[in-house]
Each structure stands twice: as C-alpha cells, then as structure tokens.
Design an enzyme around this catalytic site. Sequence first.
Site, short mmCIF file in Angstrom:
data_model
loop_
_atom_site.label_atom_id
_atom_site.label_comp_id
_atom_site.label_asym_id
_atom_site.label_seq_id
_atom_site.Cartn_x
_atom_site.Cartn_y
_atom_site.Cartn_z
N ARG A 170 1.24 -1.02 0.19
CA ARG A 170 -0.37 0.02 0.18
C ARG A 170 1.07 1.48 0.00
O ARG A 170 1.68 1.05 0.92
CB ARG A 170 -0.97 0.04 1.24
CG ARG A 170 -1.88 1.30 1.32
CD ARG A 170 -2.97 0.68 1.73
NE ARG A 170 -3.01 0.93 4.15
CZ ARG A 170 -3.12 0.91 4.67
NH1 ARG A 170 -4.42 1.66 4.53
NH2 ARG A 170 -2.58 1.39 5.96
N CYS B 78 -5.73 14.12 -8.04
CA CYS B 78 -5.80 13.81 -6.79
C CYS B 78 -5.06 13.66 -6.06
O CYS B 78 -3.55 12.82 -6.13
CB CYS B 78 -6.84 12.77 -6.22
SG CYS B 78 -8.54 12.59 -6.97
N ASN C 15 -6.53 1.45 -13.17
CA ASN C 15 -6.62 2.14 -11.93
C ASN C 15 -7.93 2.22 -11.03
O ASN C 15 -7.76 2.58 -10.08
CB ASN C 15 -5.15 3.10 -12.09
CG ASN C 15 -3.85 3.38 -11.62
OD1 ASN C 15 -3.90 1.97 -11.39
ND2 ASN C 15 -3.43 4.09 -11.59
N TYR C 16 -8.82 1.98 -11.84
CA TYR C 16 -10.80 2.07 -11.49
C TYR C 16 -10.44 0.77 -10.80
O TYR C 16 -11.56 0.23 -11.68
CB TYR C 16 -11.29 2.83 -12.59
CG TYR C 16 -10.90 3.75 -12.63
CD1 TYR C 16 -10.45 4.77 -11.70
CD2 TYR C 16 -12.21 4.57 -13.97
CE1 TYR C 16 -10.45 6.12 -12.90
CE2 TYR C 16 -11.34 6.04 -14.21
CZ TYR C 16 -10.48 6.88 -13.32
OH TYR C 16 -10.30 7.95 -13.77
N GLY D 233 3.55 4.82 -5.51
CA GLY D 233 3.60 3.46 -5.85
C GLY D 233 2.27 2.89 -6.78
O GLY D 233 2.94 2.31 -7.88
N GLY D 234 1.48 3.22 -6.33
CA GLY D 234 0.76 2.19 -6.95
C GLY D 234 0.08 3.22 -8.17
O GLY D 234 -1.07 2.64 -9.67
N HIS D 235 -0.44 4.63 -8.50
CA HIS D 235 -1.02 5.30 -9.00
C HIS D 235 -0.05 5.02 -10.41
O HIS D 235 -0.67 4.75 -11.45
CB HIS D 235 -0.84 6.93 -8.68
CG HIS D 235 -1.35 7.86 -10.01
ND1 HIS D 235 -1.88 7.65 -10.11
CD2 HIS D 235 -0.67 8.82 -10.26
CE1 HIS D 235 -2.57 9.12 -10.61
NE2 HIS D 235 -1.38 9.71 -11.64
N ASP E 237 -7.07 3.21 -4.34
CA ASP E 237 -7.52 1.99 -4.08
C ASP E 237 -9.16 1.43 -3.41
O ASP E 237 -8.90 1.51 -2.91
CB ASP E 237 -6.60 0.96 -3.19
CG ASP E 237 -6.43 -0.58 -3.37
OD1 ASP E 237 -7.38 -1.27 -3.92
OD2 ASP E 237 -5.73 -0.98 -2.30
N GLY F 63 -0.74 4.13 -1.70
CA GLY F 63 -1.23 5.84 -0.55
C GLY F 63 -3.00 5.61 -0.63
O GLY F 63 -3.86 4.52 0.15
#
Length: 531
Positions: free
Chosen positions: A110, A177, A474-475, A183-185, A115, A112
Amino acid sequence: MKSLTIQTLVITIFLFTIPTLFASPPTLEDVFAQCLTDFKPSNPKSPIQNFIYTQQNPKFLTILNNYVRNLRYFNNTTRKPVAIVAAADVSHIQATITCAKKLALQLRIRSGGHDYDGMSYVSTVDFVVLDMFNLRSIKIDHKLDTAWVESGAILGEIFYGVANKSNDLRGFPAGICPGLGAGGHFSGGGYGNMMRKYGLSIDNIIDAKIVDVKGRVLDRSSMGEDLFWAIRGGGAASFCVVLAWKIKLVPVPAKVTVFNVETVGNRGSVNTTELVAKWQEIADKIDNDLFIRLTLSSSNKTVKASFMGMYLGNSLKLLKTMNAQFPELGLKKTECIEMKWIESVLFWLGIPPGTAPTSSMLNRIPQKQIYLKRKSDYVQKPISRTGLDAIFKVLLENENVTMAWNPYGGRMSEIPSTKTPFPHRAGNMFKIQYAANWFVPGEAVAKDCLSQTERVFEAMSPYVSKNPREAFFNYRDVDIGTSMNSTYKEGKVYGMKYFKNNFEKLVKVKSRVDPDNFFRYEQSIPVLSSH
C-alpha cells in the site's frame, strides 16, 4: 542436607516449568514479528521493531485506517492483517518479503490511495500489509529534468516539490488527486489533465528501483527491459515492490488557464444534448494543450453537465481555440481564470482560487472518509443524440451516480498500445468513470447505491467498447472478475479487460520473475503454470 538440596532443586525446576507447560503457543503475529526482528542484514539506524504494528499495538487500527479510502472495506467484520510493516528502510521491505514467504502469508502493498476496492489492505486469507508511507523522499535533479520519487510520496508532495524547486517552470503528468501514492498510481498508468499533451505518468518514467521476490534491489538495467515494461502500467504489485521511480519532468507555462462551466437545461440557446454531442466531436481532437473533462449528474429531475478544462497557456489563446472549435459552449473571458500550474491542482479539487494555500495539497489524511463504488468504460464511437437522451433518462432514474468523461487523443493516440501494458491508446475517444458516493453505514443504503451504479453501467453497454468491454486498471473493480485460486483462466477474464493483448506478455514476465506466484492478490497477473 544433600537430599534436601536435590529436593529443593527439583521443586524449583518444577515451579519454573509450570508457566512453560501451560503458556499459550506463540501467535502467528508473534512469529512473524520475531522473524522480522531476526532478519539480516538489518539497518541498526532504523530497527524494524519500531515499524511493526501487530493487532495488539494501540496504533494498529489508526495506521490501518489512515490510508483506507473506502469505508466499505473498513468495519468490524473486515479481515484485518496479521501485521502492518510501515517500512522506513529497504531492509524492512526485504525482511517483510522473506518472512511472509516463510510463513505462507500473502502480502498487500500500500502506497497511498485510492485503491477503490481495497485490494491493498483486504484479503480472505492471512496476510500482512507493507505500508510505504514512510518512504516518501523526492530528489530533484539540479537541471530540473528528472526526479527520483519514492513509492510512498503522494502526488501533492511531488507537484509541490517540483513547482517550488523549478520556480513553477516544471510539472509532472499525473492524477488530479494530490493524496494518491506514487507507487500504485504510477504502476497502474497514472493519468491526469496533462495526458493529451504528455501522455500518462508511465510514459514519463525512465527508471525504477525495486525489491524482487528474492529480496534483491534492482534498477532498470539489472531487472531487464521486460520487467521494467511490466511494472509501468501492469500493476507492480504482481511482480515486486517498487521502492522508487525516476520520473521525467515536463515544462509548464508560467500561467495556465482553467474554467468550469456548469449547465442545467440550456446554455444560451443550446441544450445539454447538443453541448454533449459537440463535446464528443472535438474533445479528443482539439489542441493538445487543452483538456476538457465532462461530468454528467442529475438532481431534482434535471441533468447537469459540467465542462471543466485546463489549457496550458493564457486565456486569449484558449478563447480563440474555444470560439473556433466549441462555440456552442459560449465560454466567456470572465469564466477563464489564469493561475500557476501548481495552483490549478487545487482548482481541480473544487477549491475556489485564493481560499487555500498550495501547501494544503501536502495533507495526507482526508478530512472525511466515504463509502464508494467506481467503475470504468471506454468509448470508441460517438454516441448519437438519441443515445445521449437515453443516457440522461437513466441518470435521472439513478441520481446517486455521476459520470466523468475524460478525453483522450493527442499524445495518447501517438503512443503504440504495446509500448507499455496500458493498452487504451489510439481509437479511444474518451474514458468514463462511474462514481457513487454515500456517507452512512448500513446494508440498505450500500445496496441501493451499488444497484444504481450497476444499472447505469448496464445501460451504457451499447455505447462502449466490446469484446472485451475494456476497463481502466487503476479504477480497480472486482465486479469484472477476481482470481480466488490464482489461475490463468480466472486471471484472463479481468486481465483482457484491463490489458487487452498485453495480458499474455504480462503473464510471461510474471512466470519468469515470480514463478511461485508469491506476489498475488484478487486481481493479480497469474503465472502460466496455473490452470
């Protein structure tokens, strides 16, 4: 005397043994914490004990909740992790991977938010969360061309740091945003309102540092081009832990121009259907410096259309472009606001100009948490006016659902669909995000909002991509398929929607770098051997 001494010794041993005989066996979290503590090599300046939060730790729920962005996945019945490791050193990541493997614990990574469906902090089996929020350094090259950003840095920190260091002459194409973790974005694509000019975040990443399943720290050169390809859009959490990204900064003008035109009913003499039809004609073909997001919602039996735009230039040039290509909107000079690029970040959050300092984008924890559902679609052919009226009717019947239509074209159409795992390039006019928010707990309200979202999504099926019905990774959306058994067959269902023909290459890379499928979750990339 001798026998008394022996008798005393026996009694003493017995008394010391009683607690051991009846003591509880060590718990899984105890064993995991001990494994982490014993891991070598460690960094004595950053002992891992200070960054382990087991369920017995009074801060456990606070740490877990800090980066929960959907309250649907944070309640009394939600399975909690065995422990959270808030890594502050690369050795903490290596230890977490090693110990999770050793104890057969699943790993959730994780960095941020958002998610949307909670996959970085929820599981149906025993798991640990590797939380990256302590790893947030941002090192900007003195020439202002590149920067190394750690995975736990949020976009607000990156934007703010880059703008300050460059005297507002540099930016980075990423989400609108500020609370999103890099990391994830980045690893899922990363799009924002400069994508028609510069593409996605992944199109502007030139190196990365990762920790692989063997605990090795690798960069682009040592990981190989196929893995570097996979983590830029294919979701790094299926392959490794990303420690940091090297990003290519982009020039931004001293002033950008923003606007937000909301229409209910007619705009002058033009009705909403005509405005939306015209938007479809021009949004993906207009000047690459201009991004116009269309948001559709309804209330009080009326459809509202919002045209929110950013132009990388001054208002005179913007008005010239709009008057020539979208005169139906009738954009006025008084509706155009010139500001620094960094200030536009707050504008896109709905914060009125001048009411908050740009430093407010550094806030990591949202003031209010909500319950939500998000879904996505891609539109490749213009929707007819009859179709638009039918869509408006469905929105009027499902007032809790909002649609955001994000235009593609420009740089997005120039980059080949195989250049990165993100496949939605030329041929896509715009992406749709379906959004439903609610603010109170309870099964009834959740069921109603989810049903409304599903009804709108189903009603849109004639107008969107087919075979497969594409989705934006990412959605994250569990409705389009999950892999409970980590099989190739299960993974292909959602994998083809997210990645189209790039899915097979992702499977090959996954099978090579993580053959035992350690890095897995409900929508991870499967390995070839899993049937």
